[in-house]
Structures are given as structure tokens and as C-alpha cells.
Design an enzyme around this catalytic site. Structure first.
Site, PDB file in Angstrom:
ATOM      1  N   ASP A 112       4.163   8.712   7.377  1.00 51.74           N
ATOM      2  CA  ASP A 112       3.178   7.975   5.787  1.00 51.74           C
ATOM      3  C   ASP A 112       2.147   8.748   5.379  1.00 51.74           C
ATOM      4  O   ASP A 112       1.594  10.663   6.259  1.00 51.74           O
ATOM      5  CB  ASP A 112       3.339   7.310   4.084  1.00 51.74           C
ATOM      6  CG  ASP A 112       3.095   7.134   3.292  1.00 51.74           C
ATOM      7  OD1 ASP A 112       2.519   8.120   2.784  1.00 51.74           O
ATOM      8  OD2 ASP A 112       2.110   6.128   2.580  1.00 51.74           O
ATOM      9  N   LYS A 140       7.349  11.744   3.516  1.00 48.78           N
ATOM     10  CA  LYS A 140       7.272  12.128   2.440  1.00 48.78           C
ATOM     11  C   LYS A 140       6.128  12.744   3.114  1.00 48.78           C
ATOM     12  O   LYS A 140       5.228  13.762   4.145  1.00 48.78           O
ATOM     13  CB  LYS A 140       6.504  11.093   2.476  1.00 48.78           C
ATOM     14  CG  LYS A 140       6.268   9.526   1.856  1.00 48.78           C
ATOM     15  CD  LYS A 140       5.372   9.307   1.325  1.00 48.78           C
ATOM     16  CE  LYS A 140       6.326   7.974   0.937  1.00 48.78           C
ATOM     17  NZ  LYS A 140       4.989   6.557   0.313  1.00 48.78           N
TER      18      LYS A 140
HETATM   19  P1  IMP Z   1       2.068   5.513   7.917  1.00 49.10           P
HETATM   20  O1  IMP Z   1       1.221   5.509   6.623  1.00 49.10           O
HETATM   21  O2  IMP Z   1       2.910   6.647   8.639  1.00 49.10           O
HETATM   22  O3  IMP Z   1       1.369   4.654   9.123  1.00 49.10           O
HETATM   23  O4  IMP Z   1       3.437   3.969   7.760  1.00 49.10           O
HETATM   24  C1  IMP Z   1       3.650   3.172   8.137  1.00 49.10           C
HETATM   25  C2  IMP Z   1       4.130   2.060   7.089  1.00 49.10           C
HETATM   26  O5  IMP Z   1       4.100   1.707   6.035  1.00 49.10           O
HETATM   27  C3  IMP Z   1       5.688   2.014   7.179  1.00 49.10           C
HETATM   28  O6  IMP Z   1       6.103   2.529   8.456  1.00 49.10           O
HETATM   29  C4  IMP Z   1       6.060   2.136   6.508  1.00 49.10           C
HETATM   30  O7  IMP Z   1       6.378   0.356   6.525  1.00 49.10           O
HETATM   31  C5  IMP Z   1       5.015   2.156   5.517  1.00 49.10           C
HETATM   32  N1  IMP Z   1       5.300   2.428   4.334  1.00 49.10           N
HETATM   33  C6  IMP Z   1       4.851   3.779   3.741  1.00 49.10           C
HETATM   34  N2  IMP Z   1       4.922   4.637   2.819  1.00 49.10           N
HETATM   35  C7  IMP Z   1       6.109   3.698   2.207  1.00 49.10           C
HETATM   36  C8  IMP Z   1       6.904   3.593   0.908  1.00 49.10           C
HETATM   37  O8  IMP Z   1       6.701   4.660   0.029  1.00 49.10           O
HETATM   38  N3  IMP Z   1       7.594   2.685   1.037  1.00 49.10           N
HETATM   39  C9  IMP Z   1       7.363   0.819   1.645  1.00 49.10           C
HETATM   40  N4  IMP Z   1       7.051   1.079   3.041  1.00 49.10           N
HETATM   41  C10 IMP Z   1       6.297   2.259   3.011  1.00 49.10           C
END
Ligand code: IMP
Ligand code: MG
Length: 189
Positions: A112, A140
């Protein structure tokens, strides 16, 4: 980056984004791609699933990888909404510390903001692994995620908050077999 409903807000499940059938069909393809590209080695492949979200993805993926490997869990806590890389992520407990000279694959549920994978890449590369790669079930299609290095991606999805197949909201919904949208109550359909 779409923010989840606040834990206090009620939420409701929306449409299926990736069905359990599509996930099941993708697993052997992804596993083959990973095995082919991680190279050969006798005794040095280490998989690092990121807890808790990656537990179902990793469990399914490794059963399609008929090679010798070790599996070491890593737990990180992320704080959504922080502006700069790495600051929003911290390890909970010890991270794997014996990765020197090994082939390392980090496995996460979703890409994300990219903070989690950028943080782990930096920390693990400092140990000088022989190879390093990351795999996510979902990515995403937003600039932050697309701009984060990630070698293996199961599915690209829209910028929506999703749950199921390991992904949670407020600790719940991880057991759903499909990946589905979660809407805040009263929000968009
Ligand atoms: P990052 O923002 O790429 O560091 O993602 C970190 C964490 O945020 C992921 O491993 C998920 O646990 C959580 N996350 C991000 N987007 C979603 C979503 O759409 N649904 C559920 N968890 C999310
Ligand atoms: Mg989570």
C-alpha cells in the site's frame, strides 16, 4: 492510500475483489515464478512471512514450492498516515538476524504505502543476503505502491480498503476465503 473505517465505526462487507478460486489458481504460477527466479542453492533459502496478514498467503504459497527452505516469521507494526518512509514501521520483537549469504524472500499481504517493504528491505539488505526479493498477494495501483520495489505480485487492485484471506480490519475478517471490500457504514456502496 485508502484509510480504513475507524475501529469505532461500523463497517460492512462489499463486493468480492479477488475470489478464493482466482487466488487458488494464481498460487502455483506465482510459486513457480519465485522458485525459478530465486536461483539455486543447497541450504540457504529463507522465507520471511510478515505477520499477521501474510499467514494464509504464505501457507498456501509454500505448499507450491517444492524446494528446501526455512521459514522465519517477522512481526512489524505499522502506523498508517505517516508521511515519510520507514518512520511509520517498527519491528515487534526480533527480526531474523542470520540472513548473511542467504537467499531471502519476504512475503507480505498487501503493498500500500510501501513503508513496510521498504523498511524490511533496508534492514535485511544491511545483513548482506546473497539474494533478496519481496512477494505480495496484492498491490494497490497507487503511485506509492507502484513506486516501491517488489519482485512478485499476485494481483494489482484498485485503491480500496480490503479484507479477507489474511487481511484484517481491527483484527477481524482475516478468515474470509475471498478478498472483499470493506465499506464504512453509510459510505459508498
Ligand atoms: P504498507 O502501507 O505498504 O506499509 O502496508 C502495511 C500494512 O497495512 C499491510 O501489510 C496491511 O497489514 C495493512 N494494509 C494496507 N492496506 C490494507 C487494506 O486495504 N486492508 C487491510 N490491511 C491493509
Ligand atoms: Mg493489517
Amino acid at each position: 492510500m485508502t484509510h480504513p473505517p475507524s475501529p469505532a465505526a461500523r463497517a460492512r462487507l462489499g463486493r468480492v475483489v479477488i475470489s478464493s478460486e482466482r487466488i487458488a489458481a494464481r498460487m502455483p504460477e506465482l510459486a513457480r515464478q519465485i522458485v525459478e527466479s530465486m536461483g539455486d542453492g543447497d541450504d540457504d533459502l529463507v522465507l520471511v512471512p510478515v505477520m499477521t496478514g501474510a499467514f494464509i498467503f504464505a501457507a498456501d504459497l509454500v505448499r507450491h514450492m517444492p524446494v528446501r527452505m526455512r521459514i522465519t516469521l517477522a512481526t512489524v507494526s505499522s502506523y498508517p498516515g505517516t508521511a515519510t518512509s520507514s518512520q511509520g514501521v517498527r519491528p515487534l520483537g526480533d527480526l531474523p538476524g542470520d540472513l548473511s549469504g542467504r537467499r531471502v524472500l519476504v512475503i507480505d499481504d498487501i503493498l500500500d504505502s510501501g513503508n513496510t517493504l521498504r523498511f524490511l528491505r533496508e534492514r535485511f539488505l544491511a545483513q548482506r543476503p546473497a539474494r533478496f526479493a519481496t512477494a505480495v498477494l496484492l498491490r494497490k495501483t497507487i503511485p506509492a505502491a507502484l513506486g516501491t520495489p517488489c519482485e512478485f505480485v499476485g494481483f494489482d487492485i484498485e485503491d480500496e480498503f480490503v479484507v479477507g484471506y489474511g487481511l484484517d480490519f481491527d483484527g477481524c475478517y482475516r478468515n474470509l476465503p475471498d478478498v472483499r471490500v470493506l465499506h464504512p457504514e453509510g459510505g459508498a456502496p
